[in-house]
Design a protein around this motif. Structure first.
Motif, PDB file in Angstrom:
ATOM      1  N   LYS A  65     132.834   3.009  75.165  1.00 46.18           N
ATOM      2  CA  LYS A  65     133.393   2.497  73.922  1.00 46.18           C
ATOM      3  C   LYS A  65     134.130   1.176  74.104  1.00 46.18           C
ATOM      4  O   LYS A  65     134.364   0.439  73.146  1.00 46.18           O
ATOM      5  N   VAL A  66     134.539   0.878  75.366  1.00 41.77           N
ATOM      6  CA  VAL A  66     135.320  -0.340  75.597  1.00 41.77           C
ATOM      7  C   VAL A  66     134.424  -1.564  75.444  1.00 41.77           C
ATOM      8  O   VAL A  66     133.266  -1.562  75.849  1.00 41.77           O
ATOM      9  N   SER A  67     134.982  -2.607  74.813  1.00 44.01           N
ATOM     10  CA  SER A  67     134.213  -3.825  74.578  1.00 44.01           C
ATOM     11  C   SER A  67     134.128  -4.631  75.872  1.00 44.01           C
ATOM     12  O   SER A  67     135.114  -5.206  76.326  1.00 44.01           O
ATOM     13  N   ILE A  68     132.939  -4.617  76.481  1.00 41.57           N
ATOM     14  CA  ILE A  68     132.728  -5.374  77.718  1.00 41.57           C
ATOM     15  C   ILE A  68     131.843  -6.568  77.399  1.00 41.57           C
ATOM     16  O   ILE A  68     130.755  -6.412  76.845  1.00 41.57           O
ATOM     17  N   ASN A  69     132.329  -7.753  77.706  1.00 39.26           N
ATOM     18  CA  ASN A  69     131.623  -8.987  77.355  1.00 39.26           C
ATOM     19  C   ASN A  69     131.542  -9.886  78.582  1.00 39.26           C
ATOM     20  O   ASN A  69     132.102  -9.571  79.627  1.00 39.26           O
ATOM     21  N   GLY A  70     130.858 -10.998  78.423  1.00 38.94           N
ATOM     22  CA  GLY A  70     130.841 -11.969  79.509  1.00 38.94           C
ATOM     23  C   GLY A  70     129.456 -12.526  79.770  1.00 38.94           C
ATOM     24  O   GLY A  70     128.570 -12.452  78.917  1.00 38.94           O
ATOM     25  N   GLY A  71     129.292 -13.078  80.971  1.00 40.46           N
ATOM     26  CA  GLY A  71     128.000 -13.665  81.291  1.00 40.46           C
ATOM     27  C   GLY A  71     127.849 -13.900  82.775  1.00 40.46           C
ATOM     28  O   GLY A  71     128.821 -13.815  83.538  1.00 40.46           O
ATOM     29  N   LEU A  72     126.607 -14.140  83.192  1.00 36.78           N
ATOM     30  CA  LEU A  72     126.326 -14.431  84.587  1.00 36.78           C
ATOM     31  C   LEU A  72     126.231 -15.949  84.762  1.00 36.78           C
ATOM     32  O   LEU A  72     125.601 -16.637  83.951  1.00 36.78           O
ATOM     33  N   ALA A  73     126.880 -16.429  85.810  1.00 37.39           N
ATOM     34  CA  ALA A  73     126.908 -17.867  86.062  1.00 37.39           C
ATOM     35  C   ALA A  73     125.517 -18.417  86.305  1.00 37.39           C
ATOM     36  O   ALA A  73     124.604 -17.685  86.698  1.00 37.39           O
ATOM     37  N   GLY A  74     125.353 -19.739  86.055  1.00 32.80           N
ATOM     38  CA  GLY A  74     124.030 -20.328  86.188  1.00 32.80           C
ATOM     39  C   GLY A  74     123.991 -21.445  87.205  1.00 32.80           C
ATOM     40  O   GLY A  74     125.014 -21.867  87.753  1.00 32.80           O
ATOM     41  N   ASP A  75     122.779 -21.908  87.462  1.00 30.34           N
ATOM     42  CA  ASP A  75     122.570 -23.037  88.371  1.00 30.34           C
ATOM     43  C   ASP A  75     121.598 -23.987  87.688  1.00 30.34           C
ATOM     44  O   ASP A  75     120.484 -24.221  88.181  1.00 30.34           O
ATOM     45  N   GLY A  76     121.988 -24.482  86.527  1.00 29.20           N
ATOM     46  CA  GLY A  76     121.104 -25.351  85.760  1.00 29.20           C
ATOM     47  C   GLY A  76     119.794 -24.631  85.514  1.00 29.20           C
ATOM     48  O   GLY A  76     119.790 -23.441  85.195  1.00 29.20           O
ATOM     49  N   ASP A  77     118.677 -25.342  85.714  1.00 24.62           N
ATOM     50  CA  ASP A  77     117.387 -24.665  85.592  1.00 24.62           C
ATOM     51  C   ASP A  77     116.749 -24.501  86.971  1.00 24.62           C
ATOM     52  O   ASP A  77     115.553 -24.352  87.093  1.00 24.62           O
ATOM     53  N   ARG A  78     117.600 -24.492  88.030  1.00 29.71           N
ATOM     54  CA  ARG A  78     117.060 -24.451  89.390  1.00 29.71           C
ATOM     55  C   ARG A  78     116.990 -23.029  89.960  1.00 29.71           C
ATOM     56  O   ARG A  78     116.314 -22.786  90.950  1.00 29.71           O
ATOM     57  N   PHE A  79     117.761 -22.130  89.407  1.00 28.49           N
ATOM     58  CA  PHE A  79     117.793 -20.741  89.864  1.00 28.49           C
ATOM     59  C   PHE A  79     118.159 -20.598  91.332  1.00 28.49           C
ATOM     60  O   PHE A  79     117.632 -19.763  92.052  1.00 28.49           O
ATOM     61  N   GLY A  80     119.071 -21.484  91.744  1.00 28.80           N
ATOM     62  CA  GLY A  80     119.594 -21.377  93.110  1.00 28.80           C
ATOM     63  C   GLY A  80     120.920 -20.627  93.068  1.00 28.80           C
ATOM     64  O   GLY A  80     121.071 -19.686  92.306  1.00 28.80           O
ATOM     65  N   GLU A  81     121.884 -21.093  93.869  1.00 19.35           N
ATOM     66  CA  GLU A  81     123.181 -20.414  93.945  1.00 19.35           C
ATOM     67  C   GLU A  81     124.029 -20.719  92.721  1.00 19.35           C
ATOM     68  O   GLU A  81     124.048 -21.846  92.227  1.00 19.35           O
TER      69      GLU A  81
END
Lengths: 567, 379
Positions: free
Chosen positions: B142-158
């Protein structure tokens, strides 16, 4: 300006308001490229999706075709698939066996007409026809035919069944049925013959006893003659029972329809069974208050047989108390429901035996046969007769408190009165001396008959076969002819027909059949041959004189054929 | 509540007039990977607001001032009166640890009236759906969990994440907000359409997919991408997969690709790809995605229009796949959200996976290819 262009211009404008044209063009070009790529992607996606869906559909169709093919090939039922031209596309092992095809490859692509007439196939229905075996003979087949398609191609399926075995089975069954019927007919004719053969000596036996009883006897001798007579009557009853039961079993027993007086039946019961019951110290009551109709269309002989059987048992098994018989009718305009209850105060029937009491050869207690005699067929016969009269025979019984047997029958109503060929006349006296021609091939019977006739004022001429009888009838006029039926040289039927057809002086003389053949069809045969009456052997002096009385009373030119024969 | 958006420009954070650095307790910084690596933007924020908790991550694009940006750096400074903030951090080595890490972090949160959690996680190593399930297993659904996963531009590296330490790969930072005054509202919507046949996942391992209908998934993607196949894995984002459990076919999630291994044919997705599940390709059409973003904004807006925009702030987490597909029109999806929220103050980024309560079920989940909006509202 488009929002995007505004944004692009803004991105390419520095603090001084100078536009970096090269960057701007790059952005604009990029937007166009984005757009073109998106469009390409969309087109490509649609094309590929269509391709994939097409592949998928083809795959589904292929799977369906493979599944169907596998089903056909693996099925134990004979299956053949056809294309739209009626050519065989698949034939499974069972179908190959049906037509004697060694290899499926040999027939693939061939027209189905090589094996059967395609017009015999009816879509969605079972059809029966003859197929052609590879070896040249015809195979009885039944088939269902379904029309369909797989992936757009016609796929018509014939499901076959080889009916050779079924037909063979049915033929065997039919043959067995005919054999059984023949065996049954043989049994019936054997029984009829036995019945005749037994009745002939019984006739002599009972006749002798009766004659002896009319002579002067001492007490001891009288007792012996009575025992002699009783044993003979019992034997006769048993012969009748066995014959009836055989007829019921073979479905030959027919219920006749004649005007039947129920009141007269009640009177007969009173006269016949009243004295017997009273001699045992039993009360004997007949209640006809609920009898609202006298005459119905029924079989008086069989009705009497049923009721007499019930009363006979009631009297037999009641040691004290009494027997009550009640008649009731419920009548509609066209038919009438008759109920006759016979209530006794006898030993009753144990619960566990009540269900089987109407089965053949069953009595309430096996010791009964020893104590009271009988074949154990009486109730089985009575129930069958009741069923044939559209009714039933029911039992209520409490062991120790007696039994009530209820006969129910359904009869058509009639306005015609019972013409009452009455077996019991008030007095056995002839009005005048009679000139009689007696025809019988059996010397013993001739002696008995002669002795019986000598009890009354009669003058008897003798013949031993039909030819002799005809000769005698040419010479002299008789008041009555007593005619045996089965005789050598010429039987009684032929002789009767000839005398009726000829111009002899005895053309209208009453002819009374005296025969051991007791079946109704024998009676009809006699009447059809022109005989006027019928006396069944063994006859008593009493039944004989009654026949003579009936014959001489009815001896008018048009009256020699009684009403019963006019059907 | 107080809020302020800062932009990193020419190696320094531009501060609005009258900016009171002491007024903010929590700062979310979304930085272009190059900016994060080549400047001191993250550390500058720490110096600027020593009293505040600074949470930062690299992106696949930034969102601010009603625009989608590339190559920028933005910070959302939030200050609350009666809200307690607790931060939990962890390192993650392998995707397989994701569930455990989620559990461990959630267990650190102590206190009454948990209003919600905002997670900023590494986007390259983590199995996002397992991470969220880890949190859920402790906090409940029930707890509101939000957020996102960090990106590496469009390179899909680290990808880099940090809070107490420098920005680094393999980090997960979770911020818990306690207090009855704070409300978190979320809207999440894709706008993608499924197309083509339904396929079955026939070979997979965790979040790695090998085969669909017994055929190579990578080959399928290459066939659909045509000449864009050269730009794998980025171009695979044009075709996300909608997956569902055949036992519960109504609950669908969208999975986006994180990486490709040409030698093994493995395709790594941002969430689980269980064998036996149904997968269907999706197609994004520009106007459909923009309309979808608008729906996410609408879903996160207050049901009554009593909310004062000064008291609310939105963090937008969109998907890198959307930015790649939308190109320069990405700004339009940002505007669609802001319009739906009456011009609300906001900041955001393009991520490798969005975390939000599912719009229909109310339970938290990892989403892909969505625009996910979290509105913070407090007096």
């Amino acid at each position: 300006m488009h929002d995007m262009l505004v944004h692009q211009v803004k991105l390419c404008t520095d603090q001084n308001g100078q536009i970096d044209q090269e960057r701007l063009l790059e952005l604009i070009s990029g937007a166009y490229e984005d757009d073109a790529r998106a469009r390409n992607r969309l087109e490509r996606s649609i094309t590929l999706m269509s391709e994939e869906m097409g592949e998928l559909n083809a795959q589904i169709a292929e799977e369906a075709r493979l599944t169907l093919t596998r089903y056909i090939l693996e099925s134990r039922d004979a299956l053949i698939s056809l294309d739209d031209q009626g050519r065989i596309s698949l034939m499974n092992t069972a179908a190959m066996e049906t037509f004697g095809v060694p290899e499926a490859e040999l027939v693939i692509g061939k027209p189905i007409s090589a094996f059967l007439d395609p017009t015999d196939l009816v879509q969605g229905e079972v059809s029966n026809f003859l197929g052609r075996h590879q070896d040249g003979y015809e195979v009885p087949l039944s088939a269902t035919y379904s029309v369909g398609s797989v992936d757009g191609a016609a796929f018509n399926l014939i499901s076959l069944r080889d009916e050779t075995e079924r037909f063979a089975r049915e033929e065997a069954l039919e043959a067995a049925k005919i054999a059984a019927e023949q065996a049954n007919a043989a049994k019936s004719s054997f029984l009829a013959m036995m019945s005749h053969e037994l009745r002939t000596p019984l006739n002599a036996l009972l006749g002798s006893a009766e004659l002896m009883a009319r002579t002067k006897l001492d007490e001891q001798q009288t007792k012996y003659v009575l025992m002699f007579n009783e044993a003979g009557r019992l034997m006769l009853a048993m012969v009748n029972d066995v014959l009836d039961y055989a007829k019921i079993e073979s479905g030959q027993l027919e219920i006749e329809k004649h005007p039947t007086s129920l009141k007269q039946l009640a009177t007969e019961i009173e006269n016949l069974w009243g004295p017997q019951a009273q001699s045992k110290g039993l009360d004997f009551k007949i209640d006809t208050k609920q009898l609202h109709r006298d005459t119905v269309l029924g079989d008086p002989t069989r009705l009497r047989q049923i009721v007499f059987n019930l009363i006979s048992n009631a009297v037999k098994f009641s040691a004290s108390g009494g027997v009550e018989i009640s008649f009731s009718t419920r009548c509609g305009p066209k038919n009438c429901q008759l109920t006759i209850k016979v209530k006794d105060t006898g030993v009753g029937i144990p619960l566990e035996r009540q269900a089987s009491i109407f089965d053949a050869f069953v009595q309430a207690d096996s010791s009964i046969t020893r104590r009271f005699g009988g074949t154990g067929l009486g109730l089985a016969i009575a129930k069958s007769l009741a069923n044939q009269m559209g009714g039933d025979l029911l039992l209520e019984s409490k062991p120790g408190h007696g039994s009530t047997f209820t006969f129910e029958g359904r009869f058509d109503t009639t306005d015609v009165q019972d013409d009452g060929l009455k077996d019991t006349l008030p007095e056995s006296v002839l009005e005048r001396p009679l000139r009689i021609l007696a025809v019988d091939d059996n010397a013993l019977n001739r002696k008995i008959l002669g002795a019986m006739l000598s009890l009354w004022p009669t003058e008897v001429a003798w013949a031993t076969n039909g030819v002799e009888a005809l000769e005698a009838m040419e010479l002299e006029a008789f008041d009555v002819v007593l005619m045996d039926v089965q005789m050598p040289i010429m039987d009684g039927l032929t002789a009767s027909r000839q005398v009726r057809a000829g111009h002899s002086i005895n053309r209208n003389t009453p002819i009374v059949a005296c025969t051991a053949n007791a079946r109704p069809e024998d009676r009809h045969a006699c009447l059809d041959a022109g005989m006027t009456d019928f006396v069944t052997k063994p006859y008593s002096a009493e039944s004989l004189v009654h026949a003579l009385m009936r014959a001489t009373k009815a001896n008018t030119p048009d009256a020699h054929i009684p009403k019963r024969a006019r059907r | 509540m107080r809020h302020s958006v800062l932009q990193f420009c020419e190696n320094r954070w531009e501060l609005p007039a009258g900016f009171d650095a002491a007024g903010y307790g929590i700062v979310f910084a979304f930085l272009d990977p190059d900016v994060a690596r080549n400047t001191s933007a993250f550390n500058q924020l720490k110096s600027l607001m020593p009293a505040a908790q600074i949470v930062g991550c690299t992106t696949g694009g930034e969102i601010a001032y009603a625009h989608a940006h590339v190559g920028g750096g933005f910070a959302a400074c939030l200050g609350f009166e009666a809200v307690r903030i607790q931060i939990a951090e962890a390192d993650i080595g392998l995707a397989g640890e994701s569930f455990k890490v989620g559990q461990d972090l959630a267990k650190q949160f102590k206190g009454a009236h948990l209003a919600g959690v905002f997670i900023v996680s590494d986007g390259a190593r983590v199995n996002g759906s397992a991470l969220v399930e880890g949190f859920q297993s402790v906090l409940g659904t029930k707890v509101s969990i939000n957020g996102g996963l960090a990106g590496d531009g469009d390179r899909f590296g680290e990808s880099l994440v940090g809070c107490s330490n420098d920005l680094a790969p393999g980090k997960v930072v979770a911020v818990a907000f306690f207090g009855t005054d704070l409300t978190l509202r979320t809207g999440s919507f894709g706008g993608w359409e499924v197309f083509g046949p339904k396929r079955k996942i026939t070979k997979s391992d965790g979040n790695t997919l090998f085969q669909l209908d017994h055929k190579s998934a990578l080959e399928l993607y290459k066939r659909y991408l045509g000449d864009e196949g050269e730009k794998l894995p980025g171009s695979a984002l044009f075709y996300p997969l909608q997956v569902s459990n055949p036992a519960n076919p109504d609950q669908k999630v969208v999975r986006t690709i994180l990486g490709v291994d040409e030698t093994t044919g493995a395709m790594t997705f941002a969430g689980d790809m269980p064998e036996g599940w149904t997968a269907q390709l999706m197609f994004g059409e520009v106007d459909g995605l923009i309309a979808g973003a608008g729906k996410a904004g609408k879903a996160a807006s207050a049901s009554q229009s009593t909310s004062n925009s000064a008291n609310s702030f939105a963090i937008l987490v969109s998907c890198i796949g959307r930015r790649l597909l939308l190109g320069q029109r990405a700004t339009e999806e940002v505007r669609a959200v802001i319009e739906a929220l009456d011009g609300i103050a906001h900041v955001g980024f393009y991520s490798y996976g969005e975390i939000s309560p599912n719009g229909f079920q109310g339970t938290c989940n990892l989403h892909n290819q969505t625009m996910t909006v979290t509105v913070f509202e407090a007096a």
